[in-house]
Design a protein around this motif. Structure first.
Motif, PDB file in Angstrom:
ATOM      1  N   HIS A 160      -3.442   3.875  -2.135  1.00  0.00           N
ATOM      2  CA  HIS A 160      -4.455   3.746  -1.081  1.00  0.00           C
ATOM      3  C   HIS A 160      -5.812   4.288  -1.491  1.00  0.00           C
ATOM      4  O   HIS A 160      -6.815   3.566  -1.482  1.00  0.00           O
ATOM      5  CB  HIS A 160      -3.987   4.445   0.193  1.00  0.00           C
ATOM      6  CG  HIS A 160      -5.033   4.522   1.253  1.00  0.00           C
ATOM      7  ND1 HIS A 160      -5.715   5.696   1.551  1.00  0.00           N
ATOM      8  CD2 HIS A 160      -5.568   3.576   2.066  1.00  0.00           C
ATOM      9  CE1 HIS A 160      -6.601   5.461   2.506  1.00  0.00           C
ATOM     10  NE2 HIS A 160      -6.529   4.184   2.841  1.00  0.00           N
ATOM     11  N   MET A 218       0.629   5.470   0.288  1.00  0.00           N
ATOM     12  CA  MET A 218      -0.252   6.577   0.669  1.00  0.00           C
ATOM     13  C   MET A 218       0.572   7.725   1.232  1.00  0.00           C
ATOM     14  O   MET A 218       1.722   7.556   1.636  1.00  0.00           O
ATOM     15  CB  MET A 218      -1.287   6.110   1.703  1.00  0.00           C
ATOM     16  CG  MET A 218      -0.718   5.639   3.016  1.00  0.00           C
ATOM     17  SD  MET A 218      -1.960   4.901   4.127  1.00  0.00           S
ATOM     18  CE  MET A 218      -3.084   6.277   4.330  1.00  0.00           C
ATOM     19  N   GLU A 269       0.827  -1.205   0.000  1.00  0.00           N
ATOM     20  CA  GLU A 269       0.000   0.000   0.000  1.00  0.00           C
ATOM     21  C   GLU A 269       0.861   1.256   0.000  1.00  0.00           C
ATOM     22  O   GLU A 269       1.838   1.362   0.764  1.00  0.00           O
ATOM     23  CB  GLU A 269      -0.926   0.014   1.211  1.00  0.00           C
ATOM     24  CG  GLU A 269      -1.935   1.151   1.169  1.00  0.00           C
ATOM     25  CD  GLU A 269      -3.033   0.986   2.203  1.00  0.00           C
ATOM     26  OE1 GLU A 269      -4.201   0.888   1.798  1.00  0.00           O
ATOM     27  OE2 GLU A 269      -2.729   0.940   3.406  1.00  0.00           O
ATOM     28  N   SER A 285      -5.738  10.317  -0.485  1.00  0.00           N
ATOM     29  CA  SER A 285      -4.518  10.153   0.308  1.00  0.00           C
ATOM     30  C   SER A 285      -3.254  10.230  -0.539  1.00  0.00           C
ATOM     31  O   SER A 285      -2.160  10.038  -0.031  1.00  0.00           O
ATOM     32  CB  SER A 285      -4.546   8.817   1.054  1.00  0.00           C
ATOM     33  OG  SER A 285      -4.578   7.737   0.142  1.00  0.00           O
ATOM     34  N   LEU A 286      -3.412  10.512  -1.827  1.00  0.00           N
ATOM     35  CA  LEU A 286      -2.285  10.650  -2.730  1.00  0.00           C
ATOM     36  C   LEU A 286      -2.538  11.813  -3.675  1.00  0.00           C
ATOM     37  O   LEU A 286      -3.678  12.034  -4.097  1.00  0.00           O
ATOM     38  CB  LEU A 286      -2.086   9.373  -3.562  1.00  0.00           C
ATOM     39  CG  LEU A 286      -1.517   8.142  -2.864  1.00  0.00           C
ATOM     40  CD1 LEU A 286      -1.764   6.903  -3.717  1.00  0.00           C
ATOM     41  CD2 LEU A 286      -0.031   8.314  -2.588  1.00  0.00           C
TER      42      LEU A 286
END
Length: 312
Positions: A67, A34, A32, A71-72
Motif C-alpha cells: 500500500h 497493508m 493490496e 502502512s507497512l
C-alpha cells in the motif's frame, strides 16, 4: 462511458477481486497489502498473501500492491516485490501522497544509510522519528521496490532527487490530480515531470475521492496545472493524451507484445474511444480533446467490440 478500456484496479476486498475480469476490461488487478508489522509478517504474512493471490481470477493480469511506506513495516516492503517478481507480476505502490513522505533535509540528523544499518530501521515511520529527513521514495528505492515492473500512484510530494530516482528505475507515476484536490493535497508537479522526462500516466484514483471516473477530467486539470507551473511547450496536450493512453499501458506493462494496448497501430489490440469534438487541424483537435473532451465520449471499443455507445 468515460472511454476507459484498461485500468489498474487496486483490490482491498476479496469480493471485489473479479471486477475487471467480470467487466471484460484489460489491465491489472493489484492485491493490496497493508498494516503488516515485521513480527506479524514473519509469522504468517507471505502465506496469507500468497493464498489471496492464488484466488484472484484471470484475465486480466494480477499484481501486488504494497500500500504505502507508512502502512507497512520494512520487512514486508522488502519481501513483497520479490514475491511479485518470482510470480512474474507487476508492482504498484502509493508514493509521495502524504506530506509526511516528503524530504525534510532541513531537519535531517543522520544519513539514510546509517539509519538503515541501525536498530531503528524497522519501518519508514520509525526511521523518520529518529531524524531521518529522507523521503519515502528514497526509502523504498533502497528496499528494491522501484523498477520498470513497478508504477506508483500520486507522486505529489517528490523533489528533484525523487523524480530522478523514478527515471533511473524506469518507474512510471500515475497522477491523480482531482483526487488530490478533493482530499486537500497539493497539486502534483506535472510540469517538472514533463520537463524532466519522467514517464507519467493518468489515474482517477476512485469514486471515494474523485467526482467521477472520467479520465479526461483529470487530463484537463493536468493541462491547467502544467501551464500554471510554467510548462510552456506546445506539445502539452499531445503529451498528456499520450500519458492517458500509452502511458497507462506502459505503467501496467501492457504496451508491448502481441496483446499491446494504448496505441493505434497495426497488430495492437483494438481498444479505442470516440470523442465528439470539432475537428480542425491535428494540433488543434488534440488540444480540444485534452482540454474539453471530458463528458464527450460517444463510443468505447474494447478488443474490437463496442462496449459503450451514447446512441444506445
Amino acid at each position: 462511458e468515460g472511454g476507459t478500456t484498461a485500468a489498474a484496479d487496486v483490490v482491498t476486498d476479496a469480493a471485489a477481486a473479479s471486477a475487471l475480469h467480470d467487466a471484460g476490461l484489460h489491465g491489472v488487478a493489484y492485491w493490496e497489502v497493508m498494516g503488516w508489522s515485521n513480527e506479524e509478517w514473519r509469522a504468517r504474512g507471505e502465506r496469507e498473501v500468497s493464498a489471496s493471490l492464488d484466488a484472484m481470477p484471470t484475465p486480466p493480469a494480477v499484481g501486488i500492491s504494497p500500500h504505502a511506506p507508512y502502512s507497512l513495516d520494512a520487512e514486508p516492503l522488502l519481501d513483497l516485490p520479490d514475491m511479485a517478481r518470482r510470480r512474474g507480476m507487476r508492482i504498484h505502490i502509493h508514493l509521495g501522497e502524504s506530506h509526511s513522505e516528503a524530504e525534510w533535509s532541513e531537519t535531517r540528523t543522520t544519513a539514510l544509510a546509517d539509519l538503515w544499518k541501525s536498530e531503528h530501521s524497522s519501518s519508514f515511520t520509525a526511521m523518520r522519528s529518529r531524524g531521518g529527513g529522507f523521503s519515502s521514495t528514497q526509502f523504498v528505492d533502497q528496499l528494491g521496490v522501484l523498477g520498470p515492473d513497478c508504477h506508483v500512484a500520486h507522486g505529489v510530494y517528490m523533489r528533484a532527487d525523487d523524480r530522478r530516482r523514478l527515471r533511473a528505475r524506469q518507474t512510471a507515476v500515475a497522477l491523480c490530480p482531482r483526487s488530490n484536490r478533493v482530499i486537500g493535497l497539493d497539486a502534483p508537479p506535472v510540469g517538472a515531470y514533463l520537463a524532466e522526462g519522467n514517464m507519467i500516466a493518468v489515474g482517477t484514483d476512485s469514486l471515494s475521492s474523485s467526482p467521477s471516473l472520467d479520465l479526461l477530467e483529470d487530463v484537463a486539470l493536468l493541462f491547467d496545472l502544467a501551464r500554471s507551473q510554467g510548462y510552456e511547450d506546445q506539445d502539452l496536450a499531445r503529451r498528456l493524451l499520450q500519458a492517458a493512453t500509452l502511458g497507462g499501458a506502459t505503467a501496467m506493462g501492457l504496451a508491448t507484445g502481441p496483446d499491446r494496448l494504448g496505441q493505434l497501430q497495426s497488430g495492437a489490440v483494438a481498444d479505442m474511444c470516440v470523442v465528439d469534438v470539432p475537428v480542425t487541424s491535428i494540433v488543434e483537435t488534440i488540444d480540444t480533446v485534452a482540454r474539453h473532451g471530458a463528458g464527450r465520449v460517444v463510443e468505447t471499443v474494447v478488443s474490437g467490440r463496442v462496449r459503450y455507445s451514447a446512441s444506445r
